[in-house]
Design an enzyme around this catalytic site. Structure first.
Site, PDB file in Angstrom:
ATOM      1  N   ARG A 161       3.285   3.940  -3.576  1.00 52.65           N
ATOM      2  CA  ARG A 161       2.050   3.177  -3.432  1.00 52.65           C
ATOM      3  C   ARG A 161       1.872   2.881  -1.954  1.00 52.65           C
ATOM      4  NH1 ARG A 161       4.471  -0.347  -1.137  1.00 52.65           N
ATOM      5  NH2 ARG A 161       2.494  -1.436  -1.038  1.00 52.65           N
ATOM      6  N   GLY A 162       0.743   2.224  -1.639  1.00 52.33           N
ATOM      7  CA  GLY A 162       0.413   2.032  -0.228  1.00 52.33           C
ATOM      8  C   GLY A 162      -0.504   3.172   0.204  1.00 52.33           C
ATOM      9  N   ALA A 163      -1.608   2.816   0.867  1.00 46.24           N
ATOM     10  CA  ALA A 163      -2.657   3.795   1.141  1.00 46.24           C
ATOM     11  C   ALA A 163      -2.161   5.045   1.892  1.00 46.24           C
ATOM     12  CB  ALA A 163      -3.795   3.115   1.901  1.00 46.24           C
TER      13      ALA A 163
ATOM     14  N   ARG B 195      -6.004   7.204  -8.088  1.00 45.09           N
ATOM     15  CA  ARG B 195      -6.301   5.804  -7.743  1.00 45.09           C
ATOM     16  C   ARG B 195      -7.620   5.788  -6.962  1.00 45.09           C
ATOM     17  NH1 ARG B 195      -1.554   2.056  -5.670  1.00 45.09           N
ATOM     18  NH2 ARG B 195      -2.945   0.501  -6.613  1.00 45.09           N
TER      19      ARG B 195
ATOM     20  N   GLN C  39       4.526  -6.936  -4.795  1.00 49.38           N
ATOM     21  CA  GLN C  39       4.874  -6.065  -3.656  1.00 49.38           C
ATOM     22  C   GLN C  39       5.575  -6.853  -2.548  1.00 49.38           C
ATOM     23  OE1 GLN C  39       1.997  -5.826  -5.338  1.00 49.38           O
ATOM     24  NE2 GLN C  39       1.162  -3.760  -5.274  1.00 49.38           N
TER      25      GLN C  39
ATOM     26  N   ASP D 190      -6.611  -0.756   2.678  1.00 45.79           N
ATOM     27  CA  ASP D 190      -6.762   0.464   1.876  1.00 45.79           C
ATOM     28  C   ASP D 190      -8.059   1.205   2.197  1.00 45.79           C
ATOM     29  OD1 ASP D 190      -5.016  -1.508   0.200  1.00 45.79           O
ATOM     30  OD2 ASP D 190      -4.536   0.524  -0.441  1.00 45.79           O
TER      31      ASP D 190
ATOM     32  N   ASN E 282      -8.283  -4.679   0.866  1.00 47.80           N
ATOM     33  CA  ASN E 282      -6.815  -4.675   0.806  1.00 47.80           C
ATOM     34  C   ASN E 282      -6.393  -5.327  -0.511  1.00 47.80           C
ATOM     35  OD1 ASN E 282      -4.231  -4.095   2.043  1.00 47.80           O
ATOM     36  ND2 ASN E 282      -3.980  -6.287   2.350  1.00 47.80           N
ATOM     37  N   LYS E 283      -5.114  -5.444  -0.696  1.00 48.98           N
ATOM     38  CA  LYS E 283      -4.525  -5.999  -1.924  1.00 48.98           C
ATOM     39  C   LYS E 283      -5.187  -7.312  -2.331  1.00 48.98           C
ATOM     40  CE  LYS E 283      -2.192  -4.522  -4.058  1.00 48.98           C
ATOM     41  NZ  LYS E 283      -2.646  -3.790  -5.270  1.00 48.98           N
TER      42      LYS E 283
HETATM   43  O1  MRU Z   1      -1.534  -1.320  -4.923  1.00 47.65           O
HETATM   44  P1  MRU Z   1      -0.766  -0.942  -3.688  1.00 47.65           P
HETATM   45  O2  MRU Z   1       0.621  -1.486  -3.680  1.00 47.65           O
HETATM   46  O3  MRU Z   1      -0.828   0.530  -3.411  1.00 47.65           O
HETATM   47  O4  MRU Z   1      -1.558  -1.665  -2.518  1.00 47.65           O
HETATM   48  C1  MRU Z   1      -1.119  -1.517  -1.196  1.00 47.65           C
HETATM   49  C2  MRU Z   1      -1.865  -2.359  -0.245  1.00 47.65           C
HETATM   50  O5  MRU Z   1      -2.793  -3.038  -0.587  1.00 47.65           O
HETATM   51  C3  MRU Z   1      -1.470  -2.256   1.192  1.00 47.65           C
HETATM   52  O6  MRU Z   1      -1.677  -3.474   1.859  1.00 47.65           O
HETATM   53  C4  MRU Z   1      -2.326  -1.174   1.863  1.00 47.65           C
HETATM   54  O7  MRU Z   1      -2.216   0.037   1.166  1.00 47.65           O
HETATM   55  C5  MRU Z   1      -1.979  -0.964   3.262  1.00 47.65           C
HETATM   56  S1  MRU Z   1      -0.400  -0.189   3.392  1.00 47.65           S
HETATM   57  C6  MRU Z   1      -0.084   0.311   4.919  1.00 47.65           C
END
Ligand code: MRU
Length: 369
Positions: free
Chosen positions: A53-55, A90, A203, A243, A253-254
């Protein structure tokens, strides 16, 4: 970055040069487990079910997913199928589409026989570039932390609040929001990180795992604690990842990031967003209206994942049976709440002028700024 002294990236080619290795992030922070992806379908599942996970990381894994598909069948139909399956995993992080557009765009004109090797090469390029981008974000963000540290009394730490995990587990290496933190720590700056738990998927546990592995002092807090800490002068700055960031500078973002930004504004705490350029989406202007927000299964809200003292990992139900649960995975922080965007090229305003000035070659000519 290092686990038990050994350097890893978050995605890497297996020894056979074909398969692709990742950490199973659903098992972290309790167990470090490596999964070998052998097919494009497995790569898609790894993104959808958040083994990765993570963009930036899901973009890199998607690119390797295309390579796995091309290794088996490099026809036009297989290429289109790989794109369609992977892009649908996603909806919110634009890095996924960015990586797929880049790799599929480069493979399409090639003869089928050349696509396999080219796909692995381009996937590796995307991964290498992400590590480099994140390192540079860290260098620019470090200048902000240095400035705050210079104003501190001797022995006082710079207190930084972060939300979700925007560290090396969310990218290929270094991380975005955590990269300046690692570089500040490595330089000897006295820092302490407030780590938001980040319900529903926690997370923050990944962030605590990363910071702990690196030795960075940190404290895990409930998502609701940040406002209180800011009111009491316990937060010098916030840094989060993103993201998708729009041409206007709105930051997706999250879930929960927006509330932190509101609290930061109300308490004059600088709120920075670490932004790699592949996370920019200049086709979108108004992030609140236009960015698709992923909604995930209600079980992620009604249940908490954890480990018993005996070492058994399990999900525990915290809601009455049958409770309807909402699970919005992201939110949008309007540009006006963002103090600055820390990019690989430097720090700019979260505004059309700031973004156009930093990335002129990406700026759409139809926008008048
Ligand atoms: O749902 P996730 O865990 O994929 O969400 C991740 C985030 O929101 C991060 O803050 C974002 O991807 C930036 S990561 C460098």
């Amino acid at each position: 970055m290092k686990i038990n002294g050994k350097h890893y990236r978050s995605v890497w080619p297996a020894d056979n040069g074909i398969d692709v290795c990742i950490f199973d992030q659903t098992k972290l922070p309790f167990e470090v487990s490596i999964i070998t992806l052998t097919t494009m379908e497995e790569a898609a599942t790894s993104i959808k079910d958040m083994w990765v996970r993570g963009a930036p990381l899901i973009g890199a894994v998607a690119a390797y997913g295309v390579a796995l598909a091309m290794h088996r069948d490099s026809s036009d139909a297989a290429l289109k199928n790989a794109y369609d399956v992977l892009v649908a995993t996603r909806p919110t992080a634009i890095n996924l589409k960015w990586a797929l557009d880049r790799i599929c765009g480069a493979l399409t004109p090639l003869p089928a026989a050349e696509r396999g090797d080219a796909a692995y090469r381009i996937a590796a390029e995307i991964a290498d570039e992400d590590a480099e981008i994140c390192h540079r974000i860290g260098e620019h963000g470090l200048t902000i932390i240095r400035d705050i540290a210079a104003r501190k009394k001797p022995g006082e730490p710079v207190n930084i609040l972060t939300h979700c995990n925007a560290g090396w587990l969310a990218t290929v290496d270094w991380g975005t929001a955590l990269s300046p933190i690692y570089q500040a720590y490595d330089e000897g700056i006295n820092i302490h990180v407030w780590v938001d738990e980040t319900r529903p998927r926690n997370q923050g546990g990944l962030t605590a795992f990363e910071l702990g592995s690196h030795g960075v002092p940190h404290t895990l807090i409930a998502d609701n604690a940040g406002g209180h800490l800011m009111q009491h002068g316990e937060v010098d700055m916030c840094i989060v990842g993103t993201d998708r960031t729009t041409a206007r500078g709105d930051v997706c973002n999250k879930i929960g990031t927006y509330l932190k930004a509101l609290a930061a504004k109300a308490n004059n705490v600088p709120f920075y967003v670490a932004l790699p350029s592949p996370t920019l989406d200049f086709t979108v202007w108004d992030g609140v209206k236009e960015i698709p927000i992923e909604q995930r299964a209600g079980e992620e809200q009604s249940h908490v994942f954890g480990i018993t003292p005996e070492g058994t990992r399990s999900w525990v139900n915290t809601a009455p049976a049958g409770t309807r649960c909402g699970n919005y995975a992201f939110d949008v922080t309007p540009a006006e709440y963002v103090t600055g965007l820390i990019t690989e090229r430097g720090i700019c305003d979260a505004s059309p002028a700031g973004l156009k000035g930093m990335f002129p070659e990406m700026w759409p000519s139809e926008y008048e700024v």
